[in-house]
Design a protein around this motif. Structure first.
Motif, PDB file in Angstrom:
ATOM      1  N   ASP A 127       2.704  11.094   2.657  1.00  0.00           N
ATOM      2  CA  ASP A 127       2.901  11.508   4.047  1.00  0.00           C
ATOM      3  C   ASP A 127       3.628  10.425   4.828  1.00  0.00           C
ATOM      4  N   ALA A 128       4.680  10.797   5.530  1.00  0.00           N
ATOM      5  CA  ALA A 128       5.438   9.821   6.307  1.00  0.00           C
ATOM      6  C   ALA A 128       4.655   9.323   7.512  1.00  0.00           C
ATOM      7  N   GLU A 129       3.714  10.151   7.995  1.00  0.00           N
ATOM      8  CA  GLU A 129       2.899   9.775   9.150  1.00  0.00           C
ATOM      9  C   GLU A 129       1.433  10.063   8.857  1.00  0.00           C
ATOM     10  N   VAL A 130       0.560   9.320   9.530  1.00  0.00           N
ATOM     11  CA  VAL A 130      -0.875   9.597   9.443  1.00  0.00           C
ATOM     12  C   VAL A 130      -1.159  10.853  10.258  1.00  0.00           C
ATOM     13  N   PRO A 131      -1.880  11.822   9.706  1.00  0.00           N
ATOM     14  CA  PRO A 131      -2.153  13.048  10.465  1.00  0.00           C
ATOM     15  C   PRO A 131      -3.109  12.806  11.623  1.00  0.00           C
ATOM     16  N   GLN A 179     -19.575  16.946  18.829  1.00  0.00           N
ATOM     17  CA  GLN A 179     -18.300  16.272  19.028  1.00  0.00           C
ATOM     18  C   GLN A 179     -17.667  15.877  17.694  1.00  0.00           C
ATOM     19  N   THR A 180     -16.332  15.939  17.651  1.00  0.00           N
ATOM     20  CA  THR A 180     -15.550  15.413  16.546  1.00  0.00           C
ATOM     21  C   THR A 180     -14.651  14.329  17.106  1.00  0.00           C
ATOM     22  N   TYR A 181     -14.837  13.107  16.630  1.00  0.00           N
ATOM     23  CA  TYR A 181     -14.131  11.958  17.182  1.00  0.00           C
ATOM     24  C   TYR A 181     -13.084  11.436  16.202  1.00  0.00           C
ATOM     25  N   ASP A 182     -11.835  11.279  16.675  1.00  0.00           N
ATOM     26  CA  ASP A 182     -10.813  10.571  15.926  1.00  0.00           C
ATOM     27  C   ASP A 182     -10.949   9.090  16.249  1.00  0.00           C
ATOM     28  N   LEU A 183     -11.184   8.277  15.231  1.00  0.00           N
ATOM     29  CA  LEU A 183     -11.405   6.843  15.427  1.00  0.00           C
ATOM     30  C   LEU A 183     -10.238   6.051  14.861  1.00  0.00           C
ATOM     31  N   ASN A 184      -9.659   5.206  15.714  1.00  0.00           N
ATOM     32  CA  ASN A 184      -8.476   4.442  15.334  1.00  0.00           C
ATOM     33  C   ASN A 184      -8.553   3.026  15.861  1.00  0.00           C
ATOM     34  N   GLY A 185      -7.808   2.146  15.204  1.00  0.00           N
ATOM     35  CA  GLY A 185      -7.698   0.776  15.663  1.00  0.00           C
ATOM     36  C   GLY A 185      -6.786   0.662  16.876  1.00  0.00           C
ATOM     37  N   PRO A 186      -6.590  -0.582  17.386  1.00  0.00           N
ATOM     38  CA  PRO A 186      -5.908  -0.769  18.670  1.00  0.00           C
ATOM     39  C   PRO A 186      -4.393  -0.850  18.611  1.00  0.00           C
ATOM     40  N   GLU A 187      -3.802  -0.873  17.404  1.00  0.00           N
ATOM     41  CA  GLU A 187      -2.357  -1.088  17.319  1.00  0.00           C
ATOM     42  C   GLU A 187      -1.781  -0.357  16.119  1.00  0.00           C
ATOM     43  N   LEU A 188      -0.592   0.211  16.324  1.00  0.00           N
ATOM     44  CA  LEU A 188       0.135   0.869  15.238  1.00  0.00           C
ATOM     45  C   LEU A 188       0.970  -0.172  14.505  1.00  0.00           C
ATOM     46  N   LEU A 189       0.707  -0.341  13.223  1.00  0.00           N
ATOM     47  CA  LEU A 189       1.396  -1.363  12.443  1.00  0.00           C
ATOM     48  C   LEU A 189       1.974  -0.752  11.175  1.00  0.00           C
ATOM     49  N   ASP A 190       3.293  -0.999  10.950  1.00  0.00           N
ATOM     50  CA  ASP A 190       3.842  -0.616   9.655  1.00  0.00           C
ATOM     51  C   ASP A 190       3.529  -1.729   8.656  1.00  0.00           C
ATOM     52  N   GLY A 191       3.967  -1.563   7.411  1.00  0.00           N
ATOM     53  CA  GLY A 191       3.623  -2.541   6.398  1.00  0.00           C
ATOM     54  C   GLY A 191       4.127  -3.936   6.714  1.00  0.00           C
ATOM     55  N   HIS A 192       5.360  -4.041   7.202  1.00  0.00           N
ATOM     56  CA  HIS A 192       5.918  -5.353   7.507  1.00  0.00           C
ATOM     57  C   HIS A 192       5.170  -6.025   8.658  1.00  0.00           C
ATOM     58  N   ALA A 193       4.757  -5.252   9.646  1.00  0.00           N
ATOM     59  CA  ALA A 193       3.989  -5.808  10.764  1.00  0.00           C
ATOM     60  C   ALA A 193       2.619  -6.298  10.292  1.00  0.00           C
ATOM     61  N   GLN A 194       2.009  -5.586   9.343  1.00  0.00           N
ATOM     62  CA  GLN A 194       0.741  -6.051   8.776  1.00  0.00           C
ATOM     63  C   GLN A 194       0.941  -7.406   8.096  1.00  0.00           C
ATOM     64  N   ALA A 195       2.040  -7.544   7.366  1.00  0.00           N
ATOM     65  CA  ALA A 195       2.322  -8.795   6.662  1.00  0.00           C
ATOM     66  C   ALA A 195       2.523  -9.942   7.646  1.00  0.00           C
ATOM     67  N   MET A 205       0.846  -1.191   0.000  1.00  0.00           N
ATOM     68  CA  MET A 205       0.000   0.000   0.000  1.00  0.00           C
ATOM     69  C   MET A 205       0.880   1.238   0.000  1.00  0.00           C
ATOM     70  N   GLY A 206       2.131   1.080  -0.442  1.00  0.00           N
ATOM     71  CA  GLY A 206       3.066   2.189  -0.477  1.00  0.00           C
ATOM     72  C   GLY A 206       4.240   1.967   0.461  1.00  0.00           C
ATOM     73  N   PRO A 207       4.887   3.039   0.903  1.00  0.00           N
ATOM     74  CA  PRO A 207       6.057   2.917   1.773  1.00  0.00           C
ATOM     75  C   PRO A 207       5.748   2.103   3.032  1.00  0.00           C
ATOM     76  N   ALA A 208       6.666   1.187   3.377  1.00  0.00           N
ATOM     77  CA  ALA A 208       6.416   0.251   4.468  1.00  0.00           C
ATOM     78  C   ALA A 208       6.526   0.891   5.843  1.00  0.00           C
ATOM     79  N   ALA A 209       7.288   1.980   5.961  1.00  0.00           N
ATOM     80  CA  ALA A 209       7.625   2.503   7.285  1.00  0.00           C
ATOM     81  C   ALA A 209       6.461   3.186   7.996  1.00  0.00           C
ATOM     82  N   LYS A 210       5.464   3.630   7.248  1.00  0.00           N
ATOM     83  CA  LYS A 210       4.363   4.358   7.885  1.00  0.00           C
ATOM     84  C   LYS A 210       3.575   3.452   8.821  1.00  0.00           C
ATOM     85  N   LYS A 211       3.429   3.885  10.068  1.00  0.00           N
ATOM     86  CA  LYS A 211       2.661   3.116  11.045  1.00  0.00           C
ATOM     87  C   LYS A 211       1.229   3.639  11.088  1.00  0.00           C
ATOM     88  N   ILE A 212       0.276   2.705  11.002  1.00  0.00           N
ATOM     89  CA  ILE A 212      -1.136   3.066  10.919  1.00  0.00           C
ATOM     90  C   ILE A 212      -1.932   2.243  11.920  1.00  0.00           C
TER      91      ILE A 212
END
Length: 288
Positions: free
Chosen positions: A252-256, A192-208, A161-168
């Motif tokens: 973007d190197a990081e998720v905003p 209210q404005t809610y930022d919704l995220n999953g439970p873990e930060l994973l880069d591309g290799h961790a997803q794999a 999905m692009g560069p592996a280093a980005k943690k999402i």
């Protein structure tokens, strides 16, 4: 199941989030009207208590019919250069019929972006905040269900999905829907404005690694530059504006914004689902 006339309208009810909002409202015994772009989808069998209707964002007649008798709105418009115009039409009809609660599916916003999803989300939020309708905005992170688009690659043992280093903090749309249902049916979410995220930060290799562990076979992440990722997208015949939007996001190197799952946990009183659980639940999609 209640036999009451639906007073909640779900736009884009066939989408990654809308379909789960409809199901979860049905499971709770809450009637709703589900808007679909095509007659075939609107006429297909729906969940108990869910009424399917045609809702074409470019057709004022279908908009007026879909909003008849509605007082609560789950608003989703596809990210595109046309979103602002479509949003304006839908908000005008919402005000006309007296909608008193609006839950908007938005996304991450990077202030430095001048094109793409962040710009479209910013304009949508601006219109909603200026509409005078009590609102809740859900800024969702990258959906796990987006990985369905990489299922063919994953079956072959490699994806990107692009560069592996980005943690999402990848987010299951079933959890987005659960937050939306809470905001649609329970008090305390207005303004209210809610930022919704999953439970873990994973880069591309961790997803794999997750895919490898759950599927029981090697799956690797292919680390490519944002530029190469975009060049590959061009092979699929996507419109230039969509390729550009994906390119801006991939660069973007990081998720905003915030990537904590605390908001989801507070609203749902549980942790959001993990990527491993997602892959287990949809294993048949990714199995070779």
């Amino acid at each position: 199941m209640t036999n009451e006339t639906p007073r909640i309208l779900i736009t884009a009810a066939g989408g990654k989030v809308g379909q789960h909002v409809a199901k979860q409202l049905s499971d709770k015994g809450v009637a709703a009207r589900a808007g679909f772009h095509s007659q075939d989808k609107a006429a297909a069998p729906q969940q108990p208590g869910i009424e399917g209707v045609v809702l074409d964002f470019e057709n004022p007649e279908t908009i007026a019919a879909a909003f008849k008798g509605i007082d609560t709105l789950f608003l989703v418009t596809p990210g595109s250069p046309y979103a602002a115009r479509q949003e304006e039409r839908l908000l005008a009809e919402a005000k006309k019929v007296g909608v008193g609660r609006l839950v908007k599916l938005s996304g991450k916003i990077a202030e430095h972006h001048t094109v793409g999803f962040g710009v479209w989300n910013t304009e949508a939020e601006r219109q909603i905040k200026g509409s005078g309708i009590p609102y809740t905005i859900l800024r969702g992170n990258f959906f796990m269900q987006n990985l369905f688009g990489s299922a063919g690659q994953i079956k072959q043992g490699v994806f990107t999905m692009g560069p592996a280093a980005k943690k999402i903090a990848l987010l299951d749309t079933r959890d987005v829907a659960a937050v939306a249902v809470a905001a649609l049916t329970a008090p305390g979410h207005s303004g209210q404005t809610y930022d919704l995220n999953g439970p873990e930060l994973l880069d591309g290799h961790a997803q794999a690694v997750v895919f490898s562990d759950v599927l029981g076979r090697p799956v690797k992440y292919l680390d490519v530059s944002a530029a190469d990722f975009i060049e590959n997208l061009k092979k699929f015949g996507l419109p230039d504006w969509l390729i550009e939007a994906f390119g801006v996001a991939a660069a973007d190197a990081e998720v905003p914004g915030d990537q904590s799952s605390a908001t989801v946990e507070r609203i749902l009183q549980r942790k959001p689902g993990s990527l491993a659980q997602f892959v287990r639940d949809y294993r048949s999609v990714f199995d070779a």
